[in-house]
Design an enzyme around this catalytic site. Structure first.
Site, PDB file in Angstrom:
ATOM      1  N   HIS B 276      29.586 -21.474 -16.493  1.00 44.43           N
ATOM      2  CA  HIS B 276      28.726 -20.546 -15.771  1.00 44.43           C
ATOM      3  C   HIS B 276      29.312 -19.149 -15.946  1.00 44.43           C
ATOM      4  CE1 HIS B 276      26.507 -18.558 -12.609  1.00 44.43           C
ATOM      5  NE2 HIS B 276      25.763 -19.635 -12.447  1.00 44.43           N
ATOM      6  N   ARG B 296      22.156 -12.246 -10.586  1.00 44.84           N
ATOM      7  CA  ARG B 296      21.726 -11.598 -11.834  1.00 44.84           C
ATOM      8  C   ARG B 296      20.206 -11.607 -11.930  1.00 44.84           C
ATOM      9  NH1 ARG B 296      23.618 -14.953 -16.029  1.00 44.84           N
ATOM     10  NH2 ARG B 296      24.362 -16.291 -14.372  1.00 44.84           N
TER      11      ARG B 296
END
Lengths: 412, 493, 238
Positions: B276, B296
């Protein structure tokens, strides 16, 4: 002279709500003495060395003095008859069979402290005690005694019977106050102590039923007489609630300081089915253990404490060999867990975790780690609650760890 | 795979990382003495694993009328599912379609996924959401609630259409607490906490007919016979492959892979793991923990030590992670408290959209609170963290492995994502394939109870000896190696 | 990314350095790294944790519930070990996971009548109306949820507000453990959350897509080259 049942349980006093009978048997003499010289009441109790029979063993006169000296009107005297701990069954007997001794003790307390209210705070689970006490109070109220009291006090005196919540926690002093103030019996932190701020914020004296029942006799016969009833340095008599694996369980009044040996093997008729004696759980807010080594111990507050145990309420739950101490301790913890009021998470979570660890150890699944965790909990928990309930739970565990290390040894 | 004993099938499979290879070639934890003393139990369907896939499988099997035992190593719900933040993919938008979801998933996995599994996955999507709502799971809505409301959709890295459905940034928590409650209240499901599987049981025909569990509370072995076993044991992040920190829960130690492989199940893509991109690098106590892709997705930038953006933050996870590692390797990282990473510019994001922290990014708010700073003023330092095991046991669209009677669902299975997984497809996979495995397992004839044993383990041990490896380490590992654990000592205590 | 082994940017979970802080966890003295959480300290202790550990730091699984007493303090707090920083002189006791004695059994599929939701709630959770307002649940909650208020909202039928109130609940069961009236606040809150979603959440976009699928309008075609990038699978031949 037979040392059994000399005062509180003296057969001629077991009259129920019969004020005339009580007076005929010599009742009322203590109150007369108190009315004659109110200032002498507290010094007499001090000289008699009367202790709190609810478990603490705290000198009674100190509490009375604090309440007497506290400024404020409308003071309360409360007779605590919430009695609900395992193995204790003395107060219900007094409330049911010698209610006048209890009320007279309360009246003397009111006189000593200048109280305007006398409350008989009785567990409704003991319905017979509540009913009998209501009749007894009505008789006092209808008698000339109340007027004499009020004259001596200089203000009216209200006497009331109040049923408690029936919860174990309701016997704790600050919970008593909360209930009498009309709230759920939640304990709070002390100070302020009840003598400073109690029911309705008035100075309040809260005494155990047995403690108050002793008072008229002391005032009637004098402190020296009372002291002489005890054995050695101990004063007076004590009610012992004997239960468990003995031949004759029951309530015994014996000189304070009678040996455990005598209580069990003489009065209690020895062990059930000839089993071997293993231990005694002393009942009360802090349950502790006495063992074979302690059979010679004098059952008074100071001597028992010297054996790292507590006399408590005088309840003696006798355990025979073959009974798991850890199982018994776990039962106590379950009792405390159920009685915990919920205010302090450490009390609920602490009793839960103590129970889980004890269960694992008793079930043979415990490890050295579990035992370490148990001992650690006994260090973490004390003092974390608003009242002493969690401390009581820890005390019974600690006492068993200290007294019966072998029972835990399998996990070490 | 440098396999001892040798592998069968086409050569050229990329080898798994050495620590995982060592576990796959390990010896059994169990011996015959433990087996002889084991307490016998029975179930119609046995589910191994207490995360989302296990719960979905158990509910499906119990819904079909079967008596189900769900055994889990830690506690029901202690899993990667409950930690999932971002959301779940399902193609429900008017401009979206199942085909778009299929294409995105296959492309995101570099065209290496099993297309039949992907088709199954995306086709189940909308029905999975409806099933979850029926169980009582909340999803964020576009505007106000009420009839006619639409689901809030977010865009995942590597997708063409906004398709992520979520409950704030605690989607996994919302999903898991609903699933756990449904499982625990179901009259035909028995949950056995702290009962890891230590071996599978095989019959003469090579089918899986149960498992040996170790009951940690009572320190005893359980011989659990069942005509169907569903592996929902999750992944392997806690092996810290390549020395990476991990976002995984404590129990992610590849147990299911080890047991399935030992029994002869076919595995795939064992070399493929997802890192990740935005694991916490600093503050140190939170290292390895995840900052949701939702941050994000909401528009936060990644910024290197020169104050520059260096990648489109919404590209597929593997590309973003590789970009961060490149910045660090080429000296453009940021060092703080001995930890290297790049900035996740939360101050910039929250300056542009000040209400995000309270409305959608509650997970970030909590993380910052734990870290002890204000994300409006200070950025996190991030670096890739070991997040997901892309590969696993080969399954068919019903979730059955190459071993009859042995099913796999969720992270322990392989082929659904291929060699890279898109955000939001894991939560969909566990429900879609968990339910499929549960329903199919429930359809196996109950009469097929077999004595079952560990003959496959004996065969494996003979092969280990023949290969000169009689003293191979023992597995499954059960717990990470942060502190010692010995099953034998535990059972003997 | 999976084509090469990436360089480790840092070590794995931090092992305790020599100069750390010392605390006692379940009776065992443990030295932990400065800034470590109680859970990190415990996980790197003398024996592997096999309970009270799950998500390891995210604070969402509720497993690592514990009692904490700080040095020199009387108070004992209930906390999540992963969200509480280890301090020198701390004493910690983990709390076992909960085995419910009183269950409130229901099948959410049978909660279908929204007019009768309040009655159903009272039937399933009869204790909820008995709250004594002792506040133990609020004090026990490691997430700072206004539990007592949430219970009151449930009982009053203020379902949406109640559901919001329990939104951050991780089902650690500490409020249930604390409650003297066996209300099980977290399960009550979850019941209301589940009921409100199951009874009222009807997203129209989802409804339409489900209808399209049912009508066969959403076929998925597998292109011929799909899955061509797959690597071979492995199995042993013992």
């Amino acid at each position: 002279m037979d040392t059994l049942n000399q005062v509180l349980l003296y057969p001629a006093f077991q009259l129920g709500a019969d004020l005339e009978g009580w007076l005929a048997a010599g009742g009322g003499q203590g109150l007369i003495a108190a009315l004659a010289e109110p200032a002498a009441i507290i010094p007499t109790l001090r000289e008699a060395d009367l202790r709190g029979m609810g478990g603490a063993g705290f000198p009674t006169w100190r509490k009375w003095q604090a309440a007497a000296e506290a400024p404020g009107a409308g003071k309360f005297v409360v007779c605590n008859g919430n009695e609900d701990e395992p193995g204790t069954f003395k107060d219900r007997h007094l409330l049911r069979w010698t209610p006048h001794a209890v009320v007279e003790g309360g009246l003397i307390a009111a006189l000593a402290t200048g109280a305007a209210h006398l409350v008989l705070y009785i567990n409704p689970h003991q319905a017979a005690a509540v009913a009998e006490m209501r009749r007894a109070v009505a008789q006092w109220q209808a008698s000339p005694w109340l007027a004499r009291m009020e004259r001596a006090l200089g203000h009216p005196l209200d006497i009331a019977v109040v049923e408690t919540s029936g919860r174990y926690i309701g016997g704790e002093e600050t919970a008593v106050i909360s209930w009498l103030d009309g709230h759920f019996p939640f304990p709070r932190r002390k100070p302020p102590f009840p003598a400073q701020s109690g029911v309705g914020r008035a100075p309040t004296l809260i005494n155990n039923t047995e403690t108050l029942a002793h008072v008229p006799h002391i005032l009637r016969h004098g402190a020296a007489w009372y002291r002489a009833l005890g054995i050695g340095a101990a004063a007076g008599t004590k009610l012992y609630s004997l239960s468990g694996d003995v031949m004759r369980p029951g309530l015994y009044e014996l000189p304070m300081g009678t040996s455990l040996q005598e209580l069990i093997f003489v009065h209690g008729g020895g062990m059930l089915e000839g089993r071997d004696f293993k231990a005694v759980f002393t009942g009360g807010p802090s349950n502790t253990l006495l063992t074979k080594r302690d059979l010679d111990v004098a059952l008074d507050f100071d001597s028992v404490r010297a054996r790292r145990s507590r006399l408590g309420t005088g309840a003696m739950i006798v355990i025979s060999e073959g009974t798991s101490i850890i199982r018994k301790v776990a039962e106590y913890i379950a009792f405390f867990a159920a009685g915990s009021c919920g205010q302090c998470p450490s009390c609920k979570a602490g009793t839960f975790q103590l129970a889980r660890l004890l269960d694992r150890i008793d079930g043979g699944r415990g490890t050295a780690e579990d035992l370490q965790a148990l001992e650690s909990l006994c260090r973490i928990l004390p003092g974390s609650g608003r009242c002493g309930l969690i401390d009581g739970a820890v005390t019974v565990v600690e006492s068993s760890l200290h007294t019966f290390p072998d029972e835990y040894a399998a996990t070490r | 795979m440098r396999a001892i004993p040798a592998t069968r099938g086409p050569r050229g499979a990329p080898p798994p990382p050495p620590p995982l290879a060592a576990l796959l070639q390990s010896n059994a934890l169990l011996d015959d003495a433990a087996l002889a003393g084991a307490t016998p139990l029975r179930a119609d369907v046995l589910v191994l694993g207490g995360g989302g896939a296990g719960a979905a499988a158990a509910l499906a099997a119990a819904g079909a009328g079967r008596q189900v035992i769900l055994a889990t190593k830690l506690r029901m719900g202690d899993s990667n599912t409950v930690m999932a933040e971002g959301g779940i993919q399902a193609a429900i938008g008017p401009e979206d379609s199942l085909q778009h979801h299929f294409d995105d998933t296959l492309r995101g996995g570099h065209n290496s996924a099993d297309p039949h599994l992907v088709k199954q996955l995306v086709t189940d999507g909308p029905a999975v959401i409806r099933w979850l709502i029926g169980l009582g799971m909340h999803f964020d809505l576009e505007k106000e609630a009420g009839l006619g409301a639409r689901l809030l959709r977010k865009k995942a890295g590597g997708t063409t259409v906004p398709r992520i459905l979520s409950h704030r940034d605690v989607t996994g928590l919302e999903m898991m607490r609903v699933l756990r409650e449904a499982v625990e209240l179901h009259p035909r499901i028995t949950v056995m906490n702290r009962c890891p599987a230590v071996e599978l049981l095989s019959d003469d025909a090579g089918a899986c007919v149960g498992a040996v569990l170790y009951d940690l509370e009572h320190r005893r072995f359980l011989l659990l016979r069942s005509p169907a076993v569903i592996l929902a044991t999750g992944g392997s992040g806690r092996l810290h492959l390549g020395g990476f920190p991990t976002s995984n829960h404590y129990g992610a130690t590849a147990d299911g892979l080890v047991l399935a492989y030992r029994m002869g199940a076919r595995l795939r893509d064992l070399d493929s793991f997802q890192y990740h991109p935005t694991g916490v690098a600093w503050p140190a106590p939170l290292a390895g923990g995840l900052i949701s892709e939702a941050v994000r997705s909401a528009g936060a930038w990644l910024v290197n030590g020169h104050g520059q953006r260096f990648v489109d933050e919404l590209l597929a996870r593997d590309i973003v992670a590789a970009a961060i590692l490149r910045e660090i390797a080429e000296g453009r990282g940021v060092t703080r408290g001995g930890r290297v990473g790049v900035f996740l510019d939360t101050p910039g994001l929250l300056a542009r959209q000040p209400d995000l922290l309270e409305t959608r990014l509650t997970g970030l708010k909590h993380l910052a609170h734990k870290a002890g700073f204000d994300p409006r003023r200070e950025p996190f330092l991030v670096a890739p963290t070991l997040h997901y095991q892309n590969g696993g046991a080969v399954i068919d669209p019903q979730g059955e492995t190459t071993i009859p009677g042995l099913y796999a669902a969720g992270e322990v299975s392989g082929g659904v994502h291929g060699r890279n997984r898109l955000m939001g497809n894991a939560l969909l996979e566990i429900i879609s394939f968990g339910r499929r495995a549960g329903a199919h397992a429930a359809a196996r004839p109950v009469a097929a109870y077999s004595r079952g044993g560990i003959e496959h383990v004996h065969r494996w041990q003979r092969a280990l000896a023949a290969a000169g490896l009689p003293r191979a380490p023992r597995a499954p590992l059960l717990y990470p190696d942060y502190a010692p654990f010995s099953l034998r000592q535990h059972a003997a205590a | 990314m999976d084509a090469h082994t990436p360089p480790p940017p840092e070590a794995g979970p931090a092992a305790a350095p020599a100069a750390g802080i010392t605390l006692v966890i379940d009776g065992v003295e443990i030295t932990a790294a400065p800034e470590a959480s109680i859970l990190q300290a415990a996980a790197h202790g003398t024996a592997a944790l096999t309970a009270n550990i799950g998500c390891m730091g995210q604070g969402v699984c509720g497993s690592c519930r514990c009692m904490v007493r700080r040095q020199g303090e009387r108070q004992v707090e209930t906390r999540l070990a992963c969200e509480t920083r280890a301090e020198a002189g701390m004493e910690v006791s983990f709390i076992d996971y909960f085995i419910p004695e009183h269950r409130h059994v229901y099948d959410i599929a049978e909660v279908t009548e929204s007019w009768g939701l309040l009655d159903q709630l009272n039937a399933i959770f009869p204790e909820a109306a008995h709250c004594r307002h002792c506040g133990g649940c609020d004090r026990a909650c490691p997430k700072g949820i206004a539990v007592q208020q949430g219970v009151a909202l449930c009982v009053a039928g203020d379902f949406d507000a109640a559901a919001r109130g329990f939104d951050e609940c991780v089902m650690c069961n500490l409020c249930t453990l604390a409650c003297p009236e066996h209300i099980r606040p977290n399960n009550l809150g979850l019941f209301v959350r589940r009921a409100t979603a199951a009874l009222t959440l009807r997203p129209i976009d989802l409804v339409r897509r489900l209808r399209e699928i049912e009508q066969g309008a959403m076929a998925v075609e597998i292109p011929p080259e799909a899955g061509a990038g797959a690597a071979p699978a492995v199995e042993h031949d013992a």
